[in-house]
Design a protein around this motif. Structure first.
Motif, PDB file in Angstrom:
ATOM      1  N   LEU A 119       2.473  26.745   5.987  1.00 60.40           N
ATOM      2  CA  LEU A 119       2.094  26.358   7.346  1.00 60.40           C
ATOM      3  C   LEU A 119       0.883  27.126   7.859  1.00 60.40           C
ATOM      4  CD1 LEU A 119       5.592  25.943   9.018  1.00 60.40           C
ATOM      5  CD2 LEU A 119       4.225  24.279   7.791  1.00 60.40           C
ATOM      6  N   VAL A 120       0.348  28.043   7.075  1.00 65.76           N
ATOM      7  CA  VAL A 120      -0.882  28.776   7.358  1.00 65.76           C
ATOM      8  C   VAL A 120      -0.910  29.321   8.787  1.00 65.76           C
ATOM      9  CG1 VAL A 120      -3.391  28.759   7.090  1.00 65.76           C
ATOM     10  CG2 VAL A 120      -2.028  27.165   5.767  1.00 65.76           C
ATOM     11  N   GLY A 121       0.027  30.194   9.081  1.00 65.25           N
ATOM     12  CA  GLY A 121       0.030  30.865  10.377  1.00 65.25           C
ATOM     13  C   GLY A 121       0.690  30.110  11.496  1.00 65.25           C
ATOM     14  N   LYS A 122       1.181  28.918  11.216  1.00 66.65           N
ATOM     15  CA  LYS A 122       1.860  28.150  12.261  1.00 66.65           C
ATOM     16  C   LYS A 122       3.356  28.424  12.199  1.00 66.65           C
ATOM     17  CE  LYS A 122      -1.594  24.567  12.205  1.00 66.65           C
ATOM     18  NZ  LYS A 122      -2.526  25.352  11.427  1.00 66.65           N
ATOM     19  N   GLU A 123       3.996  28.338  13.324  1.00 61.87           N
ATOM     20  CA  GLU A 123       5.433  28.593  13.413  1.00 61.87           C
ATOM     21  C   GLU A 123       6.208  27.393  12.879  1.00 61.87           C
ATOM     22  OE1 GLU A 123       8.708  29.531  16.899  1.00 61.87           O
ATOM     23  OE2 GLU A 123       6.585  29.492  17.381  1.00 61.87           O
ATOM     24  N   LEU A 124       7.330  27.663  12.192  1.00 65.11           N
ATOM     25  CA  LEU A 124       8.184  26.602  11.700  1.00 65.11           C
ATOM     26  C   LEU A 124       9.203  26.248  12.778  1.00 65.11           C
ATOM     27  CD1 LEU A 124       9.121  24.750   9.423  1.00 65.11           C
ATOM     28  CD2 LEU A 124      10.584  26.599   8.625  1.00 65.11           C
ATOM     29  N   THR A 125       9.081  25.058  13.326  1.00 60.24           N
ATOM     30  CA  THR A 125      10.010  24.597  14.353  1.00 60.24           C
ATOM     31  C   THR A 125      10.728  23.353  13.839  1.00 60.24           C
ATOM     32  OG1 THR A 125       8.374  23.146  15.382  1.00 60.24           O
ATOM     33  CG2 THR A 125       8.492  25.419  16.209  1.00 60.24           C
ATOM     34  N   LYS A 126      11.752  22.959  14.551  1.00 53.67           N
ATOM     35  CA  LYS A 126      12.487  21.752  14.180  1.00 53.67           C
ATOM     36  C   LYS A 126      11.567  20.540  14.238  1.00 53.67           C
ATOM     37  CE  LYS A 126      16.739  19.289  15.326  1.00 53.67           C
ATOM     38  NZ  LYS A 126      17.912  19.246  16.192  1.00 53.67           N
ATOM     39  N   GLU A 127      10.708  20.499  15.263  1.00 52.21           N
ATOM     40  CA  GLU A 127       9.764  19.385  15.412  1.00 52.21           C
ATOM     41  C   GLU A 127       8.774  19.348  14.246  1.00 52.21           C
ATOM     42  OE1 GLU A 127       6.146  18.349  18.358  1.00 52.21           O
ATOM     43  OE2 GLU A 127       8.078  18.679  19.357  1.00 52.21           O
ATOM     44  N   THR A 128       8.279  20.531  13.831  1.00 51.75           N
ATOM     45  CA  THR A 128       7.357  20.604  12.695  1.00 51.75           C
ATOM     46  C   THR A 128       8.029  20.088  11.433  1.00 51.75           C
ATOM     47  OG1 THR A 128       6.296  22.546  13.659  1.00 51.75           O
ATOM     48  CG2 THR A 128       5.899  22.148  11.328  1.00 51.75           C
ATOM     49  N   ILE A 146      11.936  13.123  -3.185  1.00 52.40           N
ATOM     50  CA  ILE A 146      11.665  14.560  -3.143  1.00 52.40           C
ATOM     51  C   ILE A 146      12.859  15.304  -3.710  1.00 52.40           C
ATOM     52  CG2 ILE A 146      11.155  16.498  -1.632  1.00 52.40           C
ATOM     53  CD1 ILE A 146      10.138  14.443   0.407  1.00 52.40           C
ATOM     54  N   SER A 147      12.591  16.215  -4.645  1.00 47.54           N
ATOM     55  CA  SER A 147      13.676  17.034  -5.174  1.00 47.54           C
ATOM     56  C   SER A 147      13.867  18.273  -4.311  1.00 47.54           C
ATOM     57  CB  SER A 147      13.404  17.419  -6.632  1.00 47.54           C
ATOM     58  OG  SER A 147      12.217  18.170  -6.737  1.00 47.54           O
ATOM     59  N   SER A 148      12.766  18.843  -3.801  1.00 47.29           N
ATOM     60  CA  SER A 148      12.877  19.974  -2.880  1.00 47.29           C
ATOM     61  C   SER A 148      11.562  20.181  -2.132  1.00 47.29           C
ATOM     62  CB  SER A 148      13.270  21.266  -3.608  1.00 47.29           C
ATOM     63  OG  SER A 148      12.215  21.725  -4.418  1.00 47.29           O
ATOM     64  N   VAL A 149      11.670  20.845  -0.998  1.00 49.26           N
ATOM     65  CA  VAL A 149      10.502  21.207  -0.200  1.00 49.26           C
ATOM     66  C   VAL A 149      10.612  22.693   0.100  1.00 49.26           C
ATOM     67  CG1 VAL A 149       9.242  20.841   1.950  1.00 49.26           C
ATOM     68  CG2 VAL A 149      10.426  18.931   0.884  1.00 49.26           C
ATOM     69  N   ASN A 150       9.623  23.451  -0.311  1.00 46.66           N
ATOM     70  CA  ASN A 150       9.563  24.874   0.004  1.00 46.66           C
ATOM     71  C   ASN A 150       8.495  25.066   1.072  1.00 46.66           C
ATOM     72  OD1 ASN A 150      11.420  25.384  -2.012  1.00 46.66           O
ATOM     73  ND2 ASN A 150       9.872  25.828  -3.545  1.00 46.66           N
ATOM     74  N   ILE A 151       8.914  25.519   2.242  1.00 48.44           N
ATOM     75  CA  ILE A 151       7.989  25.702   3.353  1.00 48.44           C
ATOM     76  C   ILE A 151       7.823  27.193   3.607  1.00 48.44           C
ATOM     77  CG2 ILE A 151       7.546  25.244   5.788  1.00 48.44           C
ATOM     78  CD1 ILE A 151       9.261  22.738   5.508  1.00 48.44           C
ATOM     79  N   THR A 152       6.591  27.660   3.552  1.00 49.92           N
ATOM     80  CA  THR A 152       6.282  29.056   3.815  1.00 49.92           C
ATOM     81  C   THR A 152       5.545  29.143   5.134  1.00 49.92           C
ATOM     82  OG1 THR A 152       6.058  29.444   1.445  1.00 49.92           O
ATOM     83  CG2 THR A 152       5.168  31.132   2.913  1.00 49.92           C
ATOM     84  N   SER A 153       6.031  30.004   6.006  1.00 51.65           N
ATOM     85  CA  SER A 153       5.406  30.193   7.307  1.00 51.65           C
ATOM     86  C   SER A 153       5.039  31.656   7.465  1.00 51.65           C
ATOM     87  CB  SER A 153       6.374  29.760   8.418  1.00 51.65           C
ATOM     88  OG  SER A 153       5.794  30.011   9.667  1.00 51.65           O
ATOM     89  N   ASN A 154       3.795  31.919   7.738  1.00 56.15           N
ATOM     90  CA  ASN A 154       3.312  33.267   8.008  1.00 56.15           C
ATOM     91  C   ASN A 154       2.793  33.304   9.437  1.00 56.15           C
ATOM     92  OD1 ASN A 154       3.661  34.390   5.363  1.00 56.15           O
ATOM     93  ND2 ASN A 154       1.910  33.156   4.714  1.00 56.15           N
ATOM     94  N   PRO A 155       3.682  33.461  10.423  1.00 58.53           N
ATOM     95  CA  PRO A 155       3.223  33.432  11.810  1.00 58.53           C
ATOM     96  C   PRO A 155       2.222  34.547  12.097  1.00 58.53           C
ATOM     97  CG  PRO A 155       5.623  33.497  11.678  1.00 58.53           C
ATOM     98  CD  PRO A 155       5.094  33.693  10.301  1.00 58.53           C
ATOM     99  N   VAL A 156       1.223  34.230  12.884  1.00 58.47           N
ATOM    100  CA  VAL A 156       0.213  35.207  13.268  1.00 58.47           C
ATOM    101  C   VAL A 156       0.680  35.879  14.554  1.00 58.47           C
ATOM    102  CG1 VAL A 156      -2.177  35.513  13.994  1.00 58.47           C
ATOM    103  CG2 VAL A 156      -1.625  33.885  12.193  1.00 58.47           C
ATOM    104  N   LEU A 157       0.654  37.193  14.563  1.00 61.34           N
ATOM    105  CA  LEU A 157       1.037  37.969  15.730  1.00 61.34           C
ATOM    106  C   LEU A 157      -0.244  38.488  16.380  1.00 61.34           C
ATOM    107  CD1 LEU A 157       3.330  39.222  17.365  1.00 61.34           C
ATOM    108  CD2 LEU A 157       3.328  41.142  15.787  1.00 61.34           C
ATOM    109  N   ASN A 158      -0.494  38.089  17.611  1.00 60.07           N
ATOM    110  CA  ASN A 158      -1.716  38.459  18.311  1.00 60.07           C
ATOM    111  C   ASN A 158      -1.385  39.515  19.360  1.00 60.07           C
ATOM    112  OD1 ASN A 158      -4.222  38.589  19.450  1.00 60.07           O
ATOM    113  ND2 ASN A 158      -4.396  36.397  19.843  1.00 60.07           N
ATOM    114  N   MET A 159      -1.904  40.729  19.169  1.00 59.56           N
ATOM    115  CA  MET A 159      -1.682  41.841  20.109  1.00 59.56           C
ATOM    116  C   MET A 159      -3.029  42.326  20.623  1.00 59.56           C
ATOM    117  SD  MET A 159       1.225  43.918  17.946  1.00 59.56           S
ATOM    118  CE  MET A 159       0.162  44.198  16.549  1.00 59.56           C
TER     119      MET A 159
END
Length: 177
Positions: A119-128, A146-159
């Motif tokens: 997801l390249v920095g985007k949050e994984l939500t139910k809608e997504t 589809i046999s499987s879906v692997n979803i990787t999410s790396n959320p960006v933390l902005n401080m």
């Protein structure tokens, strides 16, 4: 000059058409309405219907709408291929890796494929998740599943002025038969 008048038109009608063409220039106006980059935002939804865009939401930003419109013809040509699935998800900013059954080691179940989706920095939500599944289902070949879906999410933390990547979250889905 090409004419829209029937062959039995009078000379007066031809002269009126010539006089009006300089002022209206219908061909130029029609071409500008089909050009995705120059069409006003309010007409993007109508152009999507005309180009038969498969997945469309009226609440998208105009830039995303334009991107989907530009891909419409190419997607129809390649619909049902791994390329089409990748292209359907990329405008949303997702990195996609699709692996078909014959590319796995050991060889998978014939007619299946799996996806690795970052997801390249985007949050994984139910809608997504629902949106991803809908896009995959609309673009995949009808004979494949589809046999499987692997979803990787790396959320960006902005401080303030610091941007940090949080730990990766991996979600795996193994749909049933």
């Amino acid at each position: 000059m090409t004419t829209l008048l029937p062959p039995n038109s009078t000379e007066l009608e031809y002269k009126l058409e010539i006089a009006k063409s300089a002022e209206t220039n219908l061909e130029r106006r029609l071409n500008s309405m089909i050009n995705v980059d120059s069409i006003p935002d309010v007409f993007l939804d109508f152009l999507a219907v005309q180009l038969s865009v498969d997945y469309w939401r009226f609440d998208w930003m105009p830039s995303l709408k334009r991107s989907r419109l530009k891909q419409a013809f190419d997607q129809h040509r390649k619909k049902g291929t791994p390329y089409a699935i990748k292209k359907a998800l990329e405008p949303f900013g997702y990195a996609v890796k699709l692996v078909e059954w014959w590319q796995t080691n050991p060889v998978g179940i014939p007619g299946t494929f799996y996806l690795e989706l970052d997801l390249v920095g985007k949050e994984l939500t139910k809608e997504t998740y629902k949106e991803v599944n809908r896009l995959i289902d609309e673009t995949k070949p009808a004979s494949r599943r589809i046999s499987s879906v692997n979803i990787t999410s790396n959320p960006v933390l902005n401080m303030g002025n610091i941007i940090a990547m949080q730990d990766s979250i991996i979600f795996e889905c193994n749909p049933g038969p």
